[in-house]
Design an enzyme around this catalytic site. Structure first.
Site, mmCIF file in Angstrom:
data_model
loop_
_atom_site.group_PDB
_atom_site.id
_atom_site.type_symbol
_atom_site.label_atom_id
_atom_site.label_comp_id
_atom_site.label_asym_id
_atom_site.label_seq_id
_atom_site.Cartn_x
_atom_site.Cartn_y
_atom_site.Cartn_z
ATOM 1 N N SER A 74 0.793 -1.218 0.000
ATOM 2 C CA SER A 74 0.000 0.000 0.000
ATOM 3 C C SER A 74 0.832 1.278 0.000
ATOM 4 O O SER A 74 1.586 1.533 -0.923
ATOM 5 C CB SER A 74 -0.969 -0.048 1.181
ATOM 6 O OG SER A 74 -1.834 1.046 1.153
ATOM 7 N N HIS A 75 0.733 2.027 1.088
ATOM 8 C CA HIS A 75 1.378 3.331 1.181
ATOM 9 C C HIS A 75 2.735 3.249 1.878
ATOM 10 O O HIS A 75 3.344 4.264 2.156
ATOM 11 C CB HIS A 75 0.455 4.259 1.970
ATOM 12 C CG HIS A 75 0.033 3.611 3.255
ATOM 13 N ND1 HIS A 75 -0.932 2.628 3.289
ATOM 14 C CD2 HIS A 75 0.473 3.754 4.515
ATOM 15 C CE1 HIS A 75 -1.067 2.207 4.540
ATOM 16 N NE2 HIS A 75 -0.227 2.875 5.295
ATOM 17 N N ASP A 91 -5.562 2.808 -3.694
ATOM 18 C CA ASP A 91 -6.836 2.776 -2.977
ATOM 19 C C ASP A 91 -7.039 3.987 -2.069
ATOM 20 O O ASP A 91 -8.168 4.349 -1.777
ATOM 21 C CB ASP A 91 -7.046 1.446 -2.228
ATOM 22 C CG ASP A 91 -5.937 1.127 -1.252
ATOM 23 O OD1 ASP A 91 -4.960 1.900 -1.187
ATOM 24 O OD2 ASP A 91 -6.027 0.095 -0.569
ATOM 25 N N ARG A 92 -5.952 4.626 -1.634
ATOM 26 C CA ARG A 92 -6.124 5.845 -0.823
ATOM 27 C C ARG A 92 -6.142 7.083 -1.721
ATOM 28 O O ARG A 92 -5.680 7.024 -2.857
ATOM 29 C CB ARG A 92 -4.964 5.992 0.150
ATOM 30 C CG ARG A 92 -4.952 4.937 1.205
ATOM 31 C CD ARG A 92 -3.821 5.200 2.178
ATOM 32 N NE ARG A 92 -3.907 4.255 3.275
ATOM 33 C CZ ARG A 92 -3.383 4.448 4.470
ATOM 34 N NH1 ARG A 92 -2.723 5.550 4.729
ATOM 35 N NH2 ARG A 92 -3.503 3.546 5.420
ATOM 36 N N LYS A 106 -11.277 0.182 -1.239
ATOM 37 C CA LYS A 106 -11.346 1.639 -1.329
ATOM 38 C C LYS A 106 -10.722 2.052 -2.652
ATOM 39 O O LYS A 106 -9.974 1.284 -3.259
ATOM 40 C CB LYS A 106 -10.667 2.293 -0.139
ATOM 41 C CG LYS A 106 -9.246 1.894 0.098
ATOM 42 C CD LYS A 106 -8.831 2.298 1.508
ATOM 43 C CE LYS A 106 -7.474 1.707 1.842
ATOM 44 N NZ LYS A 106 -7.276 1.506 3.256
ATOM 45 N N ASP A 131 -0.840 1.638 -4.085
ATOM 46 C CA ASP A 131 -1.666 0.678 -4.821
ATOM 47 C C ASP A 131 -3.000 1.275 -5.280
ATOM 48 O O ASP A 131 -3.880 0.539 -5.731
ATOM 49 C CB ASP A 131 -1.914 -0.567 -3.962
ATOM 50 C CG ASP A 131 -2.636 -0.238 -2.664
ATOM 51 O OD1 ASP A 131 -2.433 0.860 -2.132
ATOM 52 O OD2 ASP A 131 -3.419 -1.079 -2.188
ATOM 53 N N ASP A 173 -2.325 6.623 -3.450
ATOM 54 C CA ASP A 173 -1.165 5.989 -2.821
ATOM 55 C C ASP A 173 -0.565 4.875 -3.676
ATOM 56 O O ASP A 173 -0.946 4.688 -4.834
ATOM 57 C CB ASP A 173 -1.552 5.443 -1.442
ATOM 58 C CG ASP A 173 -2.400 4.187 -1.532
ATOM 59 O OD1 ASP A 173 -3.163 4.061 -2.506
ATOM 60 O OD2 ASP A 173 -2.297 3.329 -0.637
HETATM 61 C C1 G1P Z 1 -4.115 1.589 8.440
HETATM 62 C C2 G1P Z 1 -5.329 2.469 8.554
HETATM 63 C C3 G1P Z 1 -6.580 1.703 8.183
HETATM 64 C C4 G1P Z 1 -6.413 1.083 6.807
HETATM 65 C C5 G1P Z 1 -5.137 0.273 6.742
HETATM 66 C C6 G1P Z 1 -4.861 -0.260 5.339
HETATM 67 O O1 G1P Z 1 -4.230 0.526 9.360
HETATM 68 O O2 G1P Z 1 -5.457 2.994 9.855
HETATM 69 O O3 G1P Z 1 -7.674 2.583 8.201
HETATM 70 O O4 G1P Z 1 -7.495 0.250 6.489
HETATM 71 O O5 G1P Z 1 -4.028 1.075 7.136
HETATM 72 O O6 G1P Z 1 -4.712 0.765 4.407
HETATM 73 P P1 G1P Z 1 -3.453 0.513 10.783
HETATM 74 O O7 G1P Z 1 -1.994 0.737 10.477
HETATM 75 O O8 G1P Z 1 -4.008 1.670 11.553
HETATM 76 O O9 G1P Z 1 -3.785 -0.823 11.369
HETATM 77 ZN ZN ZN Z 2 -3.214 1.512 -0.332
#
Ligand code: G1P
Ligand code: ZN
Length: 548
Positions: free
Chosen positions: A118-119, A286-287, A381, A284, A282
């Protein structure tokens, strides 16, 4: 079409004990994934858990980060050895998370494997990740990820087809034994879906005459999607799309579109002659982040405003049956749902908790404070979708981002929100904070800190209204007597140490709310949280590492 006989190999390995999925799949340092047999053991456990019908279809792709291409080759060879009928793989190994979810649905696949952290930063020293989604297009529920973890603990061998390297850069099919590996354009199905939901003709003319768009793909997966949708289909000039080439290390950019990591976009929004709409997505895809001239839209507000304005997009014109937000997300959307007379569900953190609600038709929009929002069009998302939704609001309401937000606050009040992250190197210390609050939860109500009286305190537990499954210990909630709220939980997506997340929100009405900084509105709640949780006592930290 290339065709090869299946040369099956069964390879022995020693089980790993650390392959439990977190908030969104298995995330580890690249170097962990590079250990011999590591990726293979996880993938074999997934195959063994899913027990797919022979001949089933699986979707495969990722965000293009370092190790993505090797992983695609390995997983394809394992899929052939495990009797998967068809692998639908994004060209270049690329598929954004929402596009993969959509492809699972359009191709009637039994599921999909998405390669992404992801990010989180990428590159050889960065992170890698893998998650699996089911036939609905949604992330595997906890029962399945836990079953895969149990299976990984006893995984002593895996199946691999001995094959020459696949050409993943060219669309087409390769047959290996009874398995077809199909390389597909990662963008086209997704772009078609966007065209169905939104009024592209209206958007095209808005972009031509009224709205100057700036989209930053942060050198991650959305570049090709943004170019096709914004430039080729909606007529935006190429130079409005920045950092559009997916790079294995994201070109050193942190691929998380939030005001801290993407401070350059906040600066652009605050500059003279700022673009009318600034969007980013981000690693991938989704954000997302939305900004307008002198305005940064908080994710909680974004969800609330989308719900208040469903009329602007053809896909939402008749409203939605309900809405959901993750528990720590600001309660801005609750007021809109109340006004519309529709249910507002509160779920634990993590997108997968929305999936049952979406699948059962109970909700049509959902979102998290962590810059994630989406709708029933997919089961993940969706960053680009969110930018298109905002563009549709600007087109339909004929207002700027700033006007849309300020009018919303004037009508519903402003729900100030902050997330304060404390990065704690020692996991034990972070756990001690949560343990201490949990053990003493009964005496927290009635206590006070920094001038705030706590009237109620509890530990969030969720019963899924669709399948009845119960998730316990999903965060500590403290409610202040004046309507404020503090939430504390530990992050489930990190790859080392721990991050304590402290979320604050409080709604205010009346003149002056538009100009008031969130820090001023929430400083007393921040002090109360630090005091009651005894953060300095347990960790030595007097300030959060980041405020988002
Ligand atoms: C974080 C975000 C959560 C999101 C997840 C995946 O998780 O808080 O909302 O779904 O990344 O992108 P966390 O690191 O808080 O468990
Ligand atoms: Zn992501």
């Amino acid at each position: 079409m290339r065709s090869e006989k299946l040369k099956l190999r069964e390879i022995d390995c020693v089980p790993f004990d650390d392959q439990r999925s977190g908030t969104a799949g298995l995330r580890k340092k690249v170097t962990v994934f590079q250990q011999q047999h590591y990726l293979e053991c996880f993938v074999q456990s997934v195959f063994d858990t899913l027990k797919l019908e022979p001949g089933s279809t699986l979707v495969l792709g990722g965000d293009g980060r370092y190790y993505n291409r090797e992983a695609v080759q390995t997983i394809s060879a394992m899929a052939a050895a495990n009797g998967i009928g068809r692998m639908v793989v994004g060209q270049g190994g690329l598929l954004s998370t929402p596009a993969a979810s959509n492809l699972i649905r359009t191709r009637n696949a039994a599921g999909g494997i998405i390669l992404s952290a992801s990010h989180n930063p990428g590159g050889p020293d960065g992170d890698f990740g893998i998650k699996f989604n089911t036939a609905t297009g949604g992330q595997a529920p906890e029962q399945l990820t836990e079953a895969a973890f149990a299976s990984s603990l006893v995984c002593k061998s895996y199946k691999l087809a001995d094959l020459t390297t696949l050409d993943i850069d060219k669309c087409g099919e390769t047959v290996i034994g009874n398995t077809v590996i199909e390389i597909v354009d990662p963008v086209s199905d997704y772009a078609e879906l966007m065209e169905e939901i939104f009024d592209f003709e209206l958007l095209r003319s808005t972009l031509k005459h009224r709205v100057r768009l700036h989209f930053d793909a942060l050198n991650a997966v959305t570049g090709p999607y943004a170019q096709r949708i914004f430039c080729d289909m909606l007529g935006v000039p190429d130079e409005c799309i920045c950092n559009a080439t997916p790079l294995e290390d994201f070109g050193g950019i942190h691929p998380d579109p939030n005001p801290v990591q993407a401070a350059h976009l906040v600066k652009l929004a605050m500059s003279e002659n700022a673009p009318d709409l600034i969007g980013a997505s981000d690693g991938d895809g989704d954000r997302y982040m939305i900004l307008g001239s002198s305005m940064l839209v908080s994710p909680g507000d974004s969800l609330a405003i989308m719900l208040a304005n469903t009329v602007v997009a053809p896909g939402y014109r008749n409203g939605v049956p309900g809405v959901a937000r993750s528990m720590p997300t600001s309660r801005a959307v609750d007021a809109v749902a109340h006004d519309l007379g529709i249910p507002c569900f509160e779920t634990p953190t993590g997108w997968r908790f929305f999936c049952n609600l979406l699948e059962a038709g109970k909700i049509g929009l959902c979102g998290e404070e962590s810059f994630g929002t989406s709708s029933a069009h997919t089961r993940e998302k969706d960053g680009l979708w969110a930018v298109l939704y905002w563009l549709s609001m600007m087109a339909g309401l004929e207002q700027s981002v700033g006007e849309i937000v300020r009018r919303h606050w004037a009508r519903f009040g402003r729900c100030f929100f902050q997330r304060r992250d404390y990065v704690i190197a020692d996991l034990e210390k972070a756990e001690a904070i949560i343990r201490n609050l949990t053990d003493n939860i009964g005496s927290v109500a009635g206590s006070a800190g920094a001038g705030q009286q706590i009237s109620e305190a509890n530990i969030f537990e969720y019963t899924d209204p669709v399948d009845g499954s119960v998730s316990t210990n999903q965060g500590i909630r403290l409610f202040s007597a004046d309507g404020g709220r503090i939430v504390l939980r530990l992050s489930g997506t990190g790859t080392s140490g721990a991050t304590l997340r402290v979320y604050l929100d409080r709604t205010e009405r009346g003149p002056g709310i538009a100009e008031k900084p969130a820090a001023a509105a929430l400083s007393d709640l921040a002090g109360t949280a630090a005091e009651i949780a005894r953060i300095e006592h347990f960790t030595g930290l007097t300030e959060p590492t980041a405020i988002i």
